[in-house]
Design a protein around this motif. Structure first.
Motif, PDB file in Angstrom:
ATOM      1  N   TYR A 164     120.441  68.630  17.434  1.00 58.88           N
ATOM      2  CA  TYR A 164     119.542  69.582  16.791  1.00 58.88           C
ATOM      3  C   TYR A 164     118.193  68.936  16.478  1.00 58.88           C
ATOM      4  CZ  TYR A 164     123.747  72.400  15.951  1.00 58.88           C
ATOM      5  OH  TYR A 164     124.887  73.133  16.100  1.00 58.88           O
ATOM      6  N   ILE A 165     117.198  69.778  16.307  1.00 58.83           N
ATOM      7  CA  ILE A 165     115.924  69.370  15.717  1.00 58.83           C
ATOM      8  C   ILE A 165     115.760  70.182  14.438  1.00 58.83           C
ATOM      9  CG2 ILE A 165     114.798  68.654  17.851  1.00 58.83           C
ATOM     10  CD1 ILE A 165     113.453  71.387  17.992  1.00 58.83           C
ATOM     11  N   LYS A 187     118.806  71.193  20.377  1.00 60.74           N
ATOM     12  CA  LYS A 187     118.069  70.313  21.296  1.00 60.74           C
ATOM     13  C   LYS A 187     119.022  70.077  22.463  1.00 60.74           C
ATOM     14  CE  LYS A 187     115.073  66.210  21.175  1.00 60.74           C
ATOM     15  NZ  LYS A 187     115.413  65.632  22.464  1.00 60.74           N
ATOM     16  N   GLU A 188     118.789  70.758  23.560  1.00 58.34           N
ATOM     17  CA  GLU A 188     119.804  70.915  24.597  1.00 58.34           C
ATOM     18  C   GLU A 188     120.315  69.609  25.185  1.00 58.34           C
ATOM     19  OE1 GLU A 188     122.694  72.508  26.264  1.00 58.34           O
ATOM     20  OE2 GLU A 188     121.358  73.778  25.077  1.00 58.34           O
ATOM     21  N   GLU A 190     120.554  66.660  23.784  1.00 56.29           N
ATOM     22  CA  GLU A 190     121.443  66.038  22.802  1.00 56.29           C
ATOM     23  C   GLU A 190     122.709  66.863  22.614  1.00 56.29           C
ATOM     24  OE1 GLU A 190     119.484  65.207  19.143  1.00 56.29           O
ATOM     25  OE2 GLU A 190     117.933  63.948  20.051  1.00 56.29           O
ATOM     26  N   LYS A 222     120.474  59.327  19.688  1.00 52.37           N
ATOM     27  CA  LYS A 222     119.138  59.916  19.585  1.00 52.37           C
ATOM     28  C   LYS A 222     118.084  58.883  19.201  1.00 52.37           C
ATOM     29  CE  LYS A 222     118.408  62.796  16.327  1.00 52.37           C
ATOM     30  NZ  LYS A 222     118.600  64.048  15.609  1.00 52.37           N
TER      31      LYS A 222
END
Length: 447
Positions: A164-165, A187-188, A190, A222
């Motif tokens: 995610y972001i 966040k695709e 990740e 990440k």
């Protein structure tokens, strides 16, 4: 042996403001000097715990002080305030009883308590009751605030989970105050790593195998670091990835969790937000609270892992944590975490037999994990002879590598192979560079 006075100071946070440990020690020195003389003040033993809560007596300097008490080196313990020792009635009561048995006085200069007298001991017990009441009231107030937050499904910020972001949005309320709300968005790239981690762990039932696969593919966290078993476990245990579906709803109801969401909120799309997951204490690593203490809501973000998939991962993690559980392990299988069933896409897992080959090797087979879990109802693919499949694929990919250890062989394969697809008759190798190589029948396969 001459006994000394002991000064104990504690502060929950590392700060010089207010009742810092230095200020507490200085005030205790002055008290000892005034009541017992300058020599007693100068010779006092100092014990200070900074960054530790009063909820527990498990503190390093407190333990050192009690060791000195047991060694008959201390005549009295002096502290600035009663709650510097403990906010727990039971702990405090046991401590005072033990000190009394050893002939050690306890003095609190703020409350003017001295256990050298019956009245002082009685007043100290009363004060400790109110000290614990204060702590429990604060804890209840915090939980009430978390319940209100749960009704909104808000992400509270902090370290953004992999996949995610986080973005913040400022709003102005009726009182003119600006409030910030955090939102999670997929966040695709990740999120795909998260899906892979769950898929690998559910297929292999092994943090080590999952870690090995990620390392062999050079898949990073990440922050650009190699995945460790601890990082993998942290992702597997995080409910933020769990899709709020019917399975999730039943799981939390069965676990006795406080759920602040309507039945319609479990829409099989949004993810779960869990509050009060960890017990955060200054100076210590966060400890996971039991699931019964969580406060759960359906968030505003999109979930990544199905409720059933997330729950199954928790079952495996909990089972593998048990000291009494002995998982079947293969020390020789090379393709665990690489071999997939063409029929359903599930990983094929090695299963040892009690038989030995002519060379004295344990005979093992690869079986589709979905076939195994469904007892042959959802997948009908044939098993693969592990000994011959591993040998043929290894000799095809790695030349002159027979002298390598099993671990070296496994890592060598993972360096060159992306995956191996088993169609029930043949094994198809997909190399890391994208090329494919077809392996023809190697032996007779069991049904």
């Amino acid at each position: 042996m001459k006994k000394e006075y002991a000064i104990y100071s504690r502060k929950s946070k590392f700060t010089g403001k207010g009742e810092s440990v230095e200020n507490q020690i200085e005030m205790c020195r002055e008290y000892i000097k005034l009541h017992f003389g300058k020599e007693a003040s100068v010779g006092a033993m100092i014990f200070e715990d900074e960054g530790y809560s009063g909820k527990s007596l498990a503190r390093p300097q407190f333990s050192n002080m009690m060791k000195a008490v047991n060694e008959n080196k201390i005549c009295a313990i002096v502290c600035y305030r009663l709650d510097r020792i403990s906010r727990n009635i039971g702990d405090f009561s046991n401590l005072i009883t033990k000190l009394g048995e050893l002939g050690v006085s306890f003095i609190s200069i703020r409350e003017q308590f001295d256990t050298g007298s019956p009245l002082g001991r009685a007043m100290m017990y009363i004060a400790s009751v109110f000290s614990q009441l204060e702590r429990e009231t604060i804890a209840q107030r915090i939980r009430d605030n978390l319940r209100e937050l749960a009704k909104t499904g808000r992400w509270l910020g902090g370290t953004t989970p992999t996949g995610y972001i986080s973005s913040s949005e400022a709003t102005v309320n009726l009182n003119g105050k600006t409030k910030k709300a955090c939102h999670l968005k997929i966040k695709e790239d990740e999120a795909e790593t998260v899906r892979l981690i769950f898929s690998l762990y559910l297929a292999t039932d092994s943090l080590a195998e999952t870690e090995s696969y990620l390392l062999s593919r050079n898949i990073k966290t990440k922050t650009g670091k190699n995945f460790t078993r601890s990082a993998i476990k942290g992702i597997l245990k995080n409910p933020v990835y769990m899709i709020a579906d019917e399975n999730a709803k039943r799981y939390f109801e069965k676990s006795g969790v406080e759920v602040y969401a309507d039945e319609s909120d479990f829409d099989s799309a949004r993810g779960i937000i869990a509050y009060n997951r960890t017990e955060q204490e200054q100076g210590k690593a966060n400890r996971q609270n039991d699931i019964s203490q969580w406060i759960v809501s359906v968030g505003k973000h999109e979930g990544i892992i199905s409720g059933k998939g997330w729950i199954n991962a928790q079952i495996l993690l909990e089972r593998n944590k048990s000291a009494s559980y002995k998982k079947e392990r293969s020390k020789t299988a090379l393709l665990s975490g690489l071999l997939k069933c063409q029929s359903c896409g599930s990983f094929m897992r090695p299963h040892m037999t009690s038989r030995l080959s002519k060379n004295g090797e344990a005979i093992y087979y690869y079986t589709c994990s979905l076939k195994l879990k469904s007892k042959g109802q959802l997948c009908f693919s044939k098993n693969a002879n592990g000994n011959k499949t591993d040998k043929e694929i290894f000799n095809t990919v790695i030349k002159n590598g027979e002298q390598l250890t099993v671990v070296q062989k496994r890592l060598a394969l993972r360096e060159h192979i992306k995956e191996v697809i088993w169609d029930g008759e043949r094994a198809h190798i997909v190399f890391s560079d994208g090329e494919e190589n077809e392996m023809y029948p190697l032996c007779k396969y069991s049904k």
